[in-house]
Design a protein around this motif. Structure first.
Motif, PDB file in Angstrom:
ATOM      1  N   LYS A 197      62.536  40.369  61.363  1.00  7.89           N
ATOM      2  CA  LYS A 197      62.208  40.217  62.788  1.00  7.89           C
ATOM      3  C   LYS A 197      61.697  41.532  63.379  1.00  7.89           C
ATOM      4  CE  LYS A 197      65.273  36.329  63.777  1.00  7.89           C
ATOM      5  NZ  LYS A 197      66.527  35.878  64.438  1.00  7.89           N
ATOM      6  N   GLN A 198      62.311  42.639  62.950  1.00  6.29           N
ATOM      7  CA  GLN A 198      61.828  43.943  63.413  1.00  6.29           C
ATOM      8  C   GLN A 198      60.397  44.182  62.938  1.00  6.29           C
ATOM      9  OE1 GLN A 198      64.598  47.333  62.771  1.00  6.29           O
ATOM     10  NE2 GLN A 198      66.149  45.765  62.341  1.00  6.29           N
ATOM     11  N   ALA A 199      60.124  43.813  61.701  1.00  3.96           N
ATOM     12  CA  ALA A 199      58.774  43.966  61.153  1.00  3.96           C
ATOM     13  C   ALA A 199      57.786  43.086  61.917  1.00  3.96           C
ATOM     14  CB  ALA A 199      58.765  43.619  59.673  1.00  3.96           C
ATOM     15  N   ALA A 200      58.222  41.876  62.281  1.00  2.13           N
ATOM     16  CA  ALA A 200      57.348  40.949  63.015  1.00  2.13           C
ATOM     17  C   ALA A 200      56.943  41.528  64.373  1.00  2.13           C
ATOM     18  CB  ALA A 200      58.054  39.606  63.197  1.00  2.13           C
ATOM     19  N   LEU A 201      57.855  42.232  65.019  1.00  2.71           N
ATOM     20  CA  LEU A 201      57.544  42.839  66.316  1.00  2.71           C
ATOM     21  C   LEU A 201      56.421  43.873  66.204  1.00  2.71           C
ATOM     22  CD1 LEU A 201      61.145  43.344  67.765  1.00  2.71           C
ATOM     23  CD2 LEU A 201      59.409  41.736  68.587  1.00  2.71           C
ATOM     24  N   LEU A 202      56.320  44.501  65.040  1.00  3.44           N
ATOM     25  CA  LEU A 202      55.309  45.537  64.825  1.00  3.44           C
ATOM     26  C   LEU A 202      53.999  44.985  64.270  1.00  3.44           C
ATOM     27  CD1 LEU A 202      57.609  48.249  63.202  1.00  3.44           C
ATOM     28  CD2 LEU A 202      56.484  48.436  65.423  1.00  3.44           C
ATOM     29  N   ALA A 203      54.030  43.744  63.793  1.00  2.00           N
ATOM     30  CA  ALA A 203      52.854  43.181  63.108  1.00  2.00           C
ATOM     31  C   ALA A 203      51.724  42.908  64.094  1.00  2.00           C
ATOM     32  CB  ALA A 203      53.238  41.905  62.372  1.00  2.00           C
ATOM     33  N   ASP A 204      50.538  43.404  63.774  1.00  2.00           N
ATOM     34  CA  ASP A 204      49.350  43.147  64.597  1.00  2.00           C
ATOM     35  C   ASP A 204      48.692  41.817  64.238  1.00  2.00           C
ATOM     36  OD1 ASP A 204      49.509  45.629  65.993  1.00  2.00           O
ATOM     37  OD2 ASP A 204      48.666  46.640  64.228  1.00  2.00           O
ATOM     38  N   ASP A 205      48.748  41.462  62.961  1.00  2.00           N
ATOM     39  CA  ASP A 205      48.107  40.221  62.515  1.00  2.00           C
ATOM     40  C   ASP A 205      48.960  39.018  62.913  1.00  2.00           C
ATOM     41  OD1 ASP A 205      46.171  38.686  60.795  1.00  2.00           O
ATOM     42  OD2 ASP A 205      48.037  38.222  59.748  1.00  2.00           O
ATOM     43  N   ALA A 230      53.491  28.628  56.571  1.00  2.00           N
ATOM     44  CA  ALA A 230      52.977  29.767  57.345  1.00  2.00           C
ATOM     45  C   ALA A 230      52.453  30.853  56.418  1.00  2.00           C
ATOM     46  CB  ALA A 230      54.072  30.319  58.250  1.00  2.00           C
ATOM     47  N   TRP A 231      53.118  31.038  55.304  1.00  2.00           N
ATOM     48  CA  TRP A 231      52.679  32.043  54.318  1.00  2.00           C
ATOM     49  C   TRP A 231      51.304  31.663  53.763  1.00  2.00           C
ATOM     50  CZ3 TRP A 231      52.565  31.999  48.693  1.00  2.00           C
ATOM     51  CH2 TRP A 231      52.420  33.267  48.132  1.00  2.00           C
ATOM     52  N   LEU A 232      51.116  30.373  53.475  1.00  2.00           N
ATOM     53  CA  LEU A 232      49.823  29.924  52.960  1.00  2.00           C
ATOM     54  C   LEU A 232      48.724  30.022  54.016  1.00  2.00           C
ATOM     55  CD1 LEU A 232      50.882  26.779  50.873  1.00  2.00           C
ATOM     56  CD2 LEU A 232      50.101  28.984  49.988  1.00  2.00           C
ATOM     57  N   ASP A 233      49.113  29.923  55.273  1.00  2.00           N
ATOM     58  CA  ASP A 233      48.133  29.994  56.362  1.00  2.00           C
ATOM     59  C   ASP A 233      47.652  31.418  56.650  1.00  2.00           C
ATOM     60  OD1 ASP A 233      48.024  27.287  56.820  1.00  2.00           O
ATOM     61  OD2 ASP A 233      49.615  27.314  58.338  1.00  2.00           O
ATOM     62  N   MET A 234      48.400  32.419  56.205  1.00  2.00           N
ATOM     63  CA  MET A 234      47.971  33.809  56.441  1.00  2.00           C
ATOM     64  C   MET A 234      46.677  34.088  55.692  1.00  2.00           C
ATOM     65  SD  MET A 234      51.211  36.410  56.305  1.00  2.00           S
ATOM     66  CE  MET A 234      51.528  36.156  54.577  1.00  2.00           C
ATOM     67  N   LYS A 235      45.707  34.672  56.357  1.00  2.00           N
ATOM     68  CA  LYS A 235      44.420  34.954  55.732  1.00  2.00           C
ATOM     69  C   LYS A 235      43.998  36.415  55.868  1.00  2.00           C
ATOM     70  CE  LYS A 235      43.958  30.509  54.948  1.00  2.00           C
ATOM     71  NZ  LYS A 235      44.163  29.953  53.594  1.00  2.00           N
ATOM     72  N   ASN A 236      44.342  37.044  56.969  1.00  2.00           N
ATOM     73  CA  ASN A 236      43.778  38.367  57.270  1.00  2.00           C
ATOM     74  C   ASN A 236      44.803  39.498  57.224  1.00  2.00           C
ATOM     75  OD1 ASN A 236      41.173  37.183  57.891  1.00  2.00           O
ATOM     76  ND2 ASN A 236      42.114  36.432  59.780  1.00  2.00           N
ATOM     77  N   ASN A 237      45.979  39.200  56.724  1.00  2.00           N
ATOM     78  CA  ASN A 237      47.040  40.212  56.668  1.00  2.00           C
ATOM     79  C   ASN A 237      46.737  41.295  55.640  1.00  2.00           C
ATOM     80  OD1 ASN A 237      47.469  37.805  54.956  1.00  2.00           O
ATOM     81  ND2 ASN A 237      49.161  38.995  54.109  1.00  2.00           N
ATOM     82  N   GLY A 238      47.110  42.531  55.956  1.00  2.00           N
ATOM     83  CA  GLY A 238      46.972  43.627  54.997  1.00  2.00           C
ATOM     84  C   GLY A 238      48.234  43.838  54.188  1.00  2.00           C
ATOM     85  N   LEU A 239      49.379  43.487  54.771  1.00  2.00           N
ATOM     86  CA  LEU A 239      50.672  43.577  54.084  1.00  2.00           C
ATOM     87  C   LEU A 239      51.197  42.174  53.807  1.00  2.00           C
ATOM     88  CD1 LEU A 239      52.576  46.324  56.118  1.00  2.00           C
ATOM     89  CD2 LEU A 239      51.220  46.609  54.032  1.00  2.00           C
ATOM     90  N   ASP A 240      52.085  42.081  52.824  1.00  2.00           N
ATOM     91  CA  ASP A 240      52.729  40.806  52.529  1.00  2.00           C
ATOM     92  C   ASP A 240      54.095  41.092  51.923  1.00  2.00           C
ATOM     93  OD1 ASP A 240      53.235  38.124  52.204  1.00  2.00           O
ATOM     94  OD2 ASP A 240      51.593  37.737  50.814  1.00  2.00           O
ATOM     95  N   ILE A 241      55.008  40.141  52.089  1.00  4.00           N
ATOM     96  CA  ILE A 241      56.292  40.202  51.402  1.00  4.00           C
ATOM     97  C   ILE A 241      56.646  38.804  50.918  1.00  4.00           C
ATOM     98  CG2 ILE A 241      57.592  39.975  53.579  1.00  4.00           C
ATOM     99  CD1 ILE A 241      59.829  41.656  52.170  1.00  4.00           C
ATOM    100  N   ILE A 242      56.927  38.701  49.649  1.00  7.57           N
ATOM    101  CA  ILE A 242      57.477  37.481  49.062  1.00  7.57           C
ATOM    102  C   ILE A 242      58.970  37.720  48.987  1.00  7.57           C
ATOM    103  CG2 ILE A 242      57.569  36.056  46.981  1.00  7.57           C
ATOM    104  CD1 ILE A 242      54.635  36.964  46.460  1.00  7.57           C
ATOM    105  N   ILE A 243      59.763  36.878  49.631  1.00  4.96           N
ATOM    106  CA  ILE A 243      61.186  37.183  49.749  1.00  4.96           C
ATOM    107  C   ILE A 243      62.009  35.910  49.847  1.00  4.96           C
ATOM    108  CG2 ILE A 243      61.010  37.444  52.272  1.00  4.96           C
ATOM    109  CD1 ILE A 243      63.169  39.680  52.016  1.00  4.96           C
ATOM    110  N   GLY A 244      63.142  35.895  49.129  1.00  6.70           N
ATOM    111  CA  GLY A 244      64.051  34.763  49.203  1.00  6.70           C
ATOM    112  C   GLY A 244      64.486  34.292  47.833  1.00  6.70           C
ATOM    113  N   PRO A 245      65.200  33.159  47.774  1.00  6.59           N
ATOM    114  CA  PRO A 245      65.580  32.552  46.493  1.00  6.59           C
ATOM    115  C   PRO A 245      64.421  31.687  46.009  1.00  6.59           C
ATOM    116  CG  PRO A 245      66.620  31.377  48.305  1.00  6.59           C
ATOM    117  CD  PRO A 245      65.754  32.446  48.921  1.00  6.59           C
ATOM    118  N   ILE A 246      63.788  32.069  44.903  1.00  2.10           N
ATOM    119  CA  ILE A 246      62.501  31.445  44.559  1.00  2.10           C
ATOM    120  C   ILE A 246      62.478  30.809  43.171  1.00  2.10           C
ATOM    121  CG2 ILE A 246      60.033  31.916  44.220  1.00  2.10           C
ATOM    122  CD1 ILE A 246      60.359  34.121  46.403  1.00  2.10           C
ATOM    123  N   GLU A 247      62.698  31.586  42.124  1.00  2.00           N
ATOM    124  CA  GLU A 247      62.531  31.070  40.766  1.00  2.00           C
ATOM    125  C   GLU A 247      63.842  30.515  40.203  1.00  2.00           C
ATOM    126  OE1 GLU A 247      59.687  30.679  39.676  1.00  2.00           O
ATOM    127  OE2 GLU A 247      58.380  32.192  40.549  1.00  2.00           O
TER     128      GLU A 247
END
Length: 561
Positions: A197-205, A230-247
């Motif tokens: 959430k802190q990162a989201a406050l700083l995100a310009d994209d 929402a992750w799939l909808d991102m197109k113009n972001n310069g940063l990304d984070i894949i995070i959570g219980p996945i594999e």
């Protein structure tokens, strides 16, 4: 000495109480724990560790920070902190008694090897125990109660028994309960959520901002669908984070439970633009698959993306054992069919593996006349189309057994990785013929062969290792390569293409039929390393060629503290 041994045995009891119980296969070179010298340290199988710790090459994870905005530089440390929490959660899933174990070990190399493997089992050697007194690795990690058999769990009457974001626990009365991750790990997940959430406050994209906010909610609710879209909808972001219980790799009992992990990524926008066109070609490639019509009726999603990144932090599952160099997500089959996936190529990690591992292997084991065909562009394309190929084939069985993943259970992951390997090569072949890809087919086939020799070293405990063992044995049977009198491998390019189509047909058919027993039989008979190949792999270790890489990583390494 007796006290140390006693401590080790006490640890086993603690680990079992936390939910640890059974084991899996074997792999490469290296010593045998049962033959350790009598003068080895009581808290480790020292000779084994001294040998095996050298299979890794350390690589510094960096990127060009000049491409980032001021706010992006502020966001990066927050994303890394959130990723570090995923690392701690993965430890809790795999070996919750980490600190107690490390406190009983005196040797620093053994401590390091425990940290590398997220526990006392060698992930790149069939999960062989390397700490004295430690038994086989449990098939179900800590996802299921200690001592419970697979059959008893299958028979248990529990609602949502195989929920991907939960564990099964016994209460004080012995009654089984399904406990969601967001309850079990509430404190840590709240911390990670706050950082996002802190990162989201700083995100310009706007796309990144939306994703970070939704992912922060997903972590504390175990409802990941909205954030995946929402992750799939991102197109113009310069940063990304894949995070959570996945594999699901860590759950070798049912392939049901997911493990925590994270990648922190910086997009390479120039390379990403080059890759954009390939996803649109998926429907046409699906129609041409070398398999009966009934196995290729599904239409792959085309709202997918191919992107290239520098990865600047690995955490948890993706940092354990063999390091991932490309990612295809989300894993949700419904989202894949409706929306597609994003294929993320981790370019800096990929280049490190090519330079430090694949090239040296090729110099030792690929025929001298064909070493000229080992090229990074071919390696990059083979890996890239492996990820794209996860979108090809079949997701639902034709036999009424539901999704392939459900039907094949713990046999699913290795066969799916094998499918992606071989259909990735099929895609390369087809795109070259259409003029959509440039290069010499000999580059791609020879580099693929070297890639098999690289990946079989990951061993039988790895889904990727099993997949490559099957491919090696199938291609050998079909004469796709020969082993020369000098002990090197030479590709027969025509037979390589024929074998590619044959293996593609076999794997898609197995998946489409959803025949669990047939897949288990193939794994038992074909996903193994022949003695001759093992001898060749031993040569690589004697030459000091690393099996995989470790990372020097973090905010301090990047200079963004």
């Amino acid at each position: 000495m007796k006290n140390i041994k006693k401590a080790a045995h006490l640890l086993i009891g603690c680990a079992m109480a936390a939910g640890i119980s059974s084991c899996t296969g074997s792999n490469t070179n290296s010593g045998n724990t049962s033959t350790a010298k009598t003068n080895t340290s009581p808290d480790s199988l020292q000779d084994y560790v001294n040998h095996r710790i050298n299979i890794y090459e350390t690589v510094k994870l960096t990127t060009n920070l000049n491409e980032l905005s001021v706010n992006e530089r502020k966001i990066l440390p927050l994303l890394i902190q959130a990723a570090q929490i995923m690392d701690e959660l993965f430890w809790k899933q795999t070996y919750p008694e980490r600190d107690s174990l490390l406190n009983t070990i005196r040797d620093e190399k053994t401590k390091s090897f425990v940290r590398i493997n997220y526990g006392p089992w060698d992930r790149l050697n069939g999960d062989k125990p390397f700490v004295a007194g430690i038994g086989p690795k449990p098939e179900g990690a800590t996802f299921y109660p200690a001592g419970m058999t697979k059959e008893s769990i299958e028979k248990a009457d529990l609602k949502d028994k195989f929920n991907a974001y939960s564990v099964i626990r016994k209460d004080a009365s012995g009654k089984l309960n399904v406990v969601p991750y967001h309850v079990l790990f509430a404190t840590e997940l709240q911390q990670a959520s706050s950082l996002l959430k802190q990162a989201a406050l700083l995100a310009d994209d706007p796309g990144l901002k939306k994703y970070l906010n939704l992912r922060s909610e997903a972590l504390v609710t175990d409802n990941y669908t909205a954030s995946d879209y929402a992750w799939l909808d991102m197109k113009n972001n310069g940063l990304d984070i894949i995070i959570g219980p996945i594999e699901n790799y860590e759950d070798k009992m049912f392939n049901a439970r997911t493990s925590y992990e994270s990648y922190v990524l910086v997009k390479d926008k120039v390379w990403s633009k080059r890759l954009a066109k390939y996803v649109s070609l998926l429907p046409e490639l699906q129609k041409g698959l070398p398999v009966a019509e009934k196995y290729k009726k599904e239409a792959p999603g085309t709202d997918s993306e191919l992107n290239a990144y520098d990865v600047v932090y690995y955490a948890g599952d993706c940092n354990a054992g063999s390091k991932t160099i490309a990612v295809n997500l989300p894993n949700d089959e419904i989202i894949q069919q409706k929306k597609g996936t994003r294929r993320s190529q981790l370019k800096n990690a990929m280049k490190a593996k090519f330079d430090k591992i694949l090239l040296p292997i090729a110099k030792e084991l690929i025929d001298k006349d064909q070493q000229q065909y080992i090229k990074f562009d071919a390696f990059f394309s083979n890996v890239m189309f492996h990820e794209v190929a996860h979108g090809l084939g079949i997701k639902k069985t034709i036999s009424g057994k539901g999704f392939v993943k459900e039907a094949l259970k713990e046999q699913y992951s290795w066969l799916e990785e094998g499918k992606a390997d071989i259909l990735g090569l099929y895609m390369v072949t087809g795109l070259l013929k259409k003029g959509e890809l440039t290069g010499d087919i000999k580059d791609f086939y020879t580099t693929f062969m070297a890639g098999i020799l690289r990946s079989v070293r990951f061993g039988a405990s790895s889904a990727h290792g099993k997949a490559n063992m099957q491919c090696f044995n199938y291609f050998k049977e079909k004469g796709a390569f020969i082993r020369t009198s000098e002990g090197t491998y030479k590709v027969d390019f025509d037979k390589f293409a024929t074998a590619m189509n044959g293996l593609s047909n076999l794997i898609i058919t197995l998946q489409g039929n959803g025949d669990y027993n047939a897949v288990a039989k193939v794994q038992k008979e074909k996903a193994l390393i022949p003695a001759e190949l093992q001898s060749d792999l031993d040569k690589l270790s004697k030459k000091g060629i690393p099996v995989d890489i470790l990372f020097e990583q973090g905010a301090d390494v990047l200079g963004v503290k």
